[in-house]
Design a protein around this motif. Structure first.
Motif, PDB file in Angstrom:
ATOM      1  N   PRO A  16       0.878  -1.170   0.000  1.00 18.85           N
ATOM      2  CA  PRO A  16       0.000   0.000   0.000  1.00 18.85           C
ATOM      3  C   PRO A  16       0.919   1.225   0.000  1.00 18.85           C
ATOM      4  O   PRO A  16       2.082   1.118   0.416  1.00 18.85           O
ATOM      5  CB  PRO A  16      -0.733  -0.084   1.343  1.00 18.85           C
ATOM      6  N   ILE A  17       0.432   2.357  -0.449  1.00 19.03           N
ATOM      7  CA  ILE A  17       1.258   3.554  -0.270  1.00 19.03           C
ATOM      8  C   ILE A  17       0.893   4.122   1.095  1.00 19.03           C
ATOM      9  O   ILE A  17      -0.274   4.158   1.477  1.00 19.03           O
ATOM     10  CB  ILE A  17       1.079   4.566  -1.420  1.00 19.03           C
ATOM     11  N   TYR A  18       1.908   4.502   1.834  1.00 16.42           N
ATOM     12  CA  TYR A  18       1.717   4.823   3.250  1.00 16.42           C
ATOM     13  C   TYR A  18       1.345   6.292   3.451  1.00 16.42           C
ATOM     14  O   TYR A  18       1.922   7.181   2.825  1.00 16.42           O
ATOM     15  CB  TYR A  18       2.987   4.460   4.024  1.00 16.42           C
ATOM     16  N   TYR A  19       0.399   6.511   4.368  1.00 11.76           N
ATOM     17  CA  TYR A  19       0.039   7.891   4.718  1.00 11.76           C
ATOM     18  C   TYR A  19       1.234   8.568   5.363  1.00 11.76           C
ATOM     19  O   TYR A  19       1.900   7.965   6.218  1.00 11.76           O
ATOM     20  CB  TYR A  19      -1.108   7.904   5.731  1.00 11.76           C
ATOM     21  N   VAL A  20       1.430   9.801   4.982  1.00 12.56           N
ATOM     22  CA  VAL A  20       2.594  10.511   5.545  1.00 12.56           C
ATOM     23  C   VAL A  20       2.193  11.381   6.744  1.00 12.56           C
ATOM     24  O   VAL A  20       2.856  12.353   7.040  1.00 12.56           O
ATOM     25  CB  VAL A  20       3.311  11.370   4.472  1.00 12.56           C
ATOM     26  N   ASN A  21       1.104  10.966   7.430  1.00 13.94           N
ATOM     27  CA  ASN A  21       0.729  11.771   8.599  1.00 13.94           C
ATOM     28  C   ASN A  21       1.620  11.465   9.792  1.00 13.94           C
ATOM     29  O   ASN A  21       1.627  12.189  10.766  1.00 13.94           O
ATOM     30  CB  ASN A  21      -0.738  11.521   8.980  1.00 13.94           C
ATOM     31  N   ASP A  22       2.367  10.392   9.711  1.00 14.87           N
ATOM     32  CA  ASP A  22       3.136   9.975  10.870  1.00 14.87           C
ATOM     33  C   ASP A  22       4.368   9.187  10.435  1.00 14.87           C
ATOM     34  O   ASP A  22       4.462   8.789   9.283  1.00 14.87           O
ATOM     35  CB  ASP A  22       2.245   9.085  11.737  1.00 14.87           C
ATOM     36  N   LYS A  23       5.258   8.904  11.395  1.00 18.85           N
ATOM     37  CA  LYS A  23       6.467   8.192  10.985  1.00 18.85           C
ATOM     38  C   LYS A  23       6.237   6.677  10.858  1.00 18.85           C
ATOM     39  O   LYS A  23       5.270   6.147  11.388  1.00 18.85           O
ATOM     40  CB  LYS A  23       7.613   8.526  11.925  1.00 18.85           C
ATOM     41  N   PRO A  24       7.140   5.998  10.143  1.00 21.94           N
ATOM     42  CA  PRO A  24       6.966   4.560   9.895  1.00 21.94           C
ATOM     43  C   PRO A  24       6.911   3.733  11.184  1.00 21.94           C
ATOM     44  O   PRO A  24       7.617   4.032  12.142  1.00 21.94           O
ATOM     45  CB  PRO A  24       8.220   4.182   9.107  1.00 21.94           C
ATOM     46  N   HIS A  25       6.064   2.702  11.200  1.00 21.54           N
ATOM     47  CA  HIS A  25       6.007   1.787  12.345  1.00 21.54           C
ATOM     48  C   HIS A  25       6.015   0.341  11.862  1.00 21.54           C
ATOM     49  O   HIS A  25       6.113   0.085  10.653  1.00 21.54           O
ATOM     50  CB  HIS A  25       4.811   2.097  13.231  1.00 21.54           C
ATOM     51  N   ILE A  26       5.885  -0.579  12.797  1.00 18.36           N
ATOM     52  CA  ILE A  26       6.047  -1.997  12.462  1.00 18.36           C
ATOM     53  C   ILE A  26       5.049  -2.485  11.389  1.00 18.36           C
ATOM     54  O   ILE A  26       5.376  -3.352  10.579  1.00 18.36           O
ATOM     55  CB  ILE A  26       5.931  -2.886  13.735  1.00 18.36           C
ATOM     56  N   GLY A  27       3.841  -1.907  11.398  1.00 18.25           N
ATOM     57  CA  GLY A  27       2.834  -2.317  10.403  1.00 18.25           C
ATOM     58  C   GLY A  27       3.328  -2.046   8.990  1.00 18.25           C
ATOM     59  O   GLY A  27       3.186  -2.887   8.097  1.00 18.25           O
ATOM     60  N   HIS A  28       3.922  -0.869   8.799  1.00 19.80           N
ATOM     61  CA  HIS A  28       4.462  -0.545   7.465  1.00 19.80           C
ATOM     62  C   HIS A  28       5.606  -1.494   7.115  1.00 19.80           C
ATOM     63  O   HIS A  28       5.699  -1.995   5.994  1.00 19.80           O
ATOM     64  CB  HIS A  28       5.002   0.888   7.416  1.00 19.80           C
ATOM     65  N   ALA A  29       6.472  -1.717   8.097  1.00 14.71           N
ATOM     66  CA  ALA A  29       7.637  -2.571   7.846  1.00 14.71           C
ATOM     67  C   ALA A  29       7.182  -3.981   7.467  1.00 14.71           C
ATOM     68  O   ALA A  29       7.752  -4.614   6.579  1.00 14.71           O
ATOM     69  CB  ALA A  29       8.525  -2.621   9.092  1.00 14.71           C
ATOM     70  N   TYR A  30       6.139  -4.436   8.127  1.00 12.01           N
ATOM     71  CA  TYR A  30       5.640  -5.801   7.908  1.00 12.01           C
ATOM     72  C   TYR A  30       5.182  -6.005   6.461  1.00 12.01           C
ATOM     73  O   TYR A  30       5.624  -6.933   5.782  1.00 12.01           O
ATOM     74  CB  TYR A  30       4.475  -6.036   8.878  1.00 12.01           C
ATOM     75  N   THR A  31       4.299  -5.112   5.998  1.00 12.42           N
ATOM     76  CA  THR A  31       3.804  -5.243   4.622  1.00 12.42           C
ATOM     77  C   THR A  31       4.964  -5.169   3.645  1.00 12.42           C
ATOM     78  O   THR A  31       5.046  -5.930   2.682  1.00 12.42           O
ATOM     79  CB  THR A  31       2.816  -4.103   4.277  1.00 12.42           C
ATOM     80  N   SER A  32       5.856  -4.223   3.884  1.00 15.70           N
ATOM     81  CA  SER A  32       6.963  -4.011   2.943  1.00 15.70           C
ATOM     82  C   SER A  32       7.898  -5.208   2.889  1.00 15.70           C
ATOM     83  O   SER A  32       8.356  -5.597   1.810  1.00 15.70           O
ATOM     84  CB  SER A  32       7.757  -2.765   3.342  1.00 15.70           C
ATOM     85  N   ILE A  33       8.189  -5.798   4.047  1.00 17.06           N
ATOM     86  CA  ILE A  33       9.098  -6.954   4.067  1.00 17.06           C
ATOM     87  C   ILE A  33       8.445  -8.136   3.351  1.00 17.06           C
ATOM     88  O   ILE A  33       9.100  -8.838   2.567  1.00 17.06           O
ATOM     89  CB  ILE A  33       9.505  -7.314   5.517  1.00 17.06           C
ATOM     90  N   ALA A  34       7.156  -8.344   3.593  1.00 16.84           N
ATOM     91  CA  ALA A  34       6.462  -9.450   2.915  1.00 16.84           C
ATOM     92  C   ALA A  34       6.560  -9.289   1.395  1.00 16.84           C
ATOM     93  O   ALA A  34       6.845 -10.248   0.674  1.00 16.84           O
ATOM     94  CB  ALA A  34       5.003  -9.498   3.362  1.00 16.84           C
ATOM     95  N   CYS A  35       6.359  -8.070   0.915  1.00 17.13           N
ATOM     96  CA  CYS A  35       6.460  -7.833  -0.536  1.00 17.13           C
ATOM     97  C   CYS A  35       7.887  -8.057  -1.013  1.00 17.13           C
ATOM     98  O   CYS A  35       8.108  -8.610  -2.094  1.00 17.13           O
ATOM     99  CB  CYS A  35       6.053  -6.399  -0.883  1.00 17.13           C
ATOM    100  N   ASP A  36       8.841  -7.619  -0.205  1.00 17.82           N
ATOM    101  CA  ASP A  36      10.241  -7.779  -0.595  1.00 17.82           C
ATOM    102  C   ASP A  36      10.600  -9.259  -0.727  1.00 17.82           C
ATOM    103  O   ASP A  36      11.317  -9.653  -1.650  1.00 17.82           O
ATOM    104  CB  ASP A  36      11.151  -7.100   0.437  1.00 17.82           C
TER     105      ASP A  36
END
Ligand code: MSP
Length: 506
Positions: free
Chosen positions: A12-32
């Motif tokens: 997903p493209i991440y909302y830039v309202n806040d800094k990255p957290h584990i949820g973002h890292a999780y999706t990104s690592i799975a895709c990687d």
């Protein structure tokens, strides 16, 4: 050049309202993991990630920070770009919805929807949640007047363009029926199907009370609803609206949009409806993964228990973090992060199992076989074709935890073999028969290590690379099809070095 099969995967493209957290890292690592696997398996891969920069939520965060929305999104988007480096992601592109290429594509999709007669002007009055960037019907609200997600809602009344979603219900149901693999895992499918069967209302797709968004073509009092704008990013990155763009031709429709379960409806209902209306093929799969809790508690800013991926990496190591996230929880289910579970996984799977196996085997070869991989008296590895086929199948179902479980089983069996066959005792025994047996056992173990490291590459790229370096394997030999090509005997190896250290709890 032979024409390679292509594979397109997106976060997903991440909302830039806040800094990255584990949820973002999780999706990104799975895709990687999937992107790396497919590349190693001979596919021409496009892996896309990026940031979702429009909408009221982002505009409000900028206001709060006392800077203009543009300055704000430039700054926060940068921290998501940094995350791609911190996580060692192999993404081929990083898209920002404020880029001209995207604004152009979003407006082109709007025009297609207009041409097909799926857009009309009306006025919206109803509930809106800025936190979710979503409209809710009165009947969906909780007793204390919150969104079903717990987010606050506000009453909105404004002129708005609508998308005739109500007309798409039957066609969506037919589409799901004809594409049984569209929503994954299968348990999520029913949820979406019953939502659509419950009847769809037309969707408000423009806003007029703020202006941080893509202007509606031909009516710049309106900006596009942030979800319509955001979903188009997957098309933008392929060169759309240029339908002759090489990447559009090669990569659309996307193979997998990886998303969290909270945003499944946008991807599995709205997105295919927009695309079918615009006469563009929908993606092949939406995979919805679960959510993480922290030591049993829901992760939230107000509870102050947000997990910072950078901090995890600095305490446990990058490959260790990637491994834990992919192994701990069946991909698709919810999971719980705990420090104890993290340490347990690092020590039992990586250090004690794979790490020890590698260190013991290569040290024995180094000492007892003059540093050469021995030539085995008998051929080994007859079952590798079957193994590769089953790994491909698991990867195609995004069953990452099962791929790792398979790898761990190979390592456990190899550790049992080393204990059972005791190659050091065979050496000591010294008879020709014992030495031949020792060569056979050590060769088999070294080849098991090769298979383990080869399969681990998508998950823990740096550590797997070190093991393959120790086995002196070149690039070709690291590709997935090479799984069936046994380790070349008589390869000279160096003195082995540890790859997976134990995590010593203070
Ligand atoms: N901008 C939208 C996506 C638009 S895609 C066209 C968005 N962004 S987000 O930044 O809020 O969320 C990104 C992803 O993080 C979602 O897939 C969400 O499920 C995931 N996670 C957020 N918190 C999470 C956990 N605690 N655990 C696992 N994933 C979680 O939604």
């Amino acid at each position: 050049m032979p024409h390679k099969k292509s594979f397109y995967i997106t976060t997903p493209i991440y909302y830039v309202n806040d800094k990255p957290h584990i949820g973002h890292a999780y999706t990104s690592i799975a895709c990687d993991v999937l992107a790396r696997f497919k590349r190693l398996d001979g596919y021409h891969v496009k892996f896309l990630t990026g940031t979702d920069e429009h909408g009221q939520k982002v505009e409000k965060s900028a206001e709060k920070a006392g800077v203009s929305p543009q300055e704000f999104v430039d700054m926060v988007s940068e921290s998501f770009r940094e995350l791609t480096h911190q996580l060692n992601l192999s993404n081929d592109d990083f898209i920002r919805t404020t880029e001209p290429r995207h604004i152009h594509a979003a407006q082109a999709v709007w025009k297609k929807l207009e041409e097909s007669g799926d857009i009309y002007l009306g006025s919206y009055s109803g509930w809106y949640s800025v936190r979710d960037e979503a409209f809710y019907a009165e009947s969906e609200l909780t007793e204390d007047r919150k969104a079903p997600t717990g987010a606050p809602v506000e009453w909105v009344e404004e002129p708005s363009y609508f998308f005739r979603l109500s007309a798409w219900g039957e066609r969506l149901l037919k589409f799901y029926e004809e594409h049984p693999d569209f929503i994954y895992p299968p348990s999520r499918r029913n949820e979406v199907v019953s939502f659509v069967k419950g009847g769809l209302m037309d969707l408000s797709i423009s806003r007029t009370t703020f202006n941080w968004g893509v202007p509606v073509p031909g009516d710049d009092k309106h900006i596009m609803y942030v979800w319509l704008d955001a979903l188009v990013n997957y098309l933008t990155a392929t060169g759309y609206p240029d339908e002759n763009a090489e990447e559009y031709k090669a990569f659309w429709p996307a193979d997998v949009h990886m998303v969290g379960k909270d945003i499944l409806r946008f991807h599995a209902v709205y997105w295919p409806a927009f695309l079918l209306a615009a006469k563009i093929a929908p993606p092949k799969r939406i995979f919805a993964h679960g959510w993480w809790t922290n030591e049993g508690e829901k992760i939230s800013k107000s509870l102050g228990n947000v997990i910072d991926p950078q901090q995890l990496i600095s305490v446990y190591g990058l490959d260790q973090t990637r491994y834990f996230l992919m192994r701990e929880v069946p991909f698709g289910n919810d999971g719980n992060f705990s420090r104890a579970a993290m340490v347990q996984r690092i020590n039992s799977d990586l250090a004690n199992n794979i790490g020890n196996l590698t260190q013991r085997t290569l040290s024995l070869i180094f000492k007892n076989c003059e540093g050469r991989i021995p030539t085995p008296p008998h051929a080994y590895g007859a079952d590798r074709e079957k193994l590769l086929a089953s790994i491909r199948d698991l990867m195609d179902r995004q069953a990452f935890h099962q791929v790792l479980a398979t790898i761990i089983d190979i390592a456990s069996a190899a550790n049992e073999k080393i204990d059972r066959e005791a190659p050091w005792a065979l050496k000591k025994d010294g008879t020709e028969a014992s030495l031949a047996k020792m060569r056979q056992v050590l060769y088999e173990l070294a080849d098991d290590i090769r298979v383990i490291a080869l399969l681990l590459q998508p998950f823990v790229p740096a550590s797997a690379g070190k093991i393959l370096d120790m086995l002196k394997l070149g690039e070709e030999a690291r590709h997935m099809p090479a799984l069936t090509t046994p380790l070349p005997p008589e390869t000279v190896i160096d003195k082995p070095e540890g790859v997976f250290p134990r995590f010593l709890d203070e």
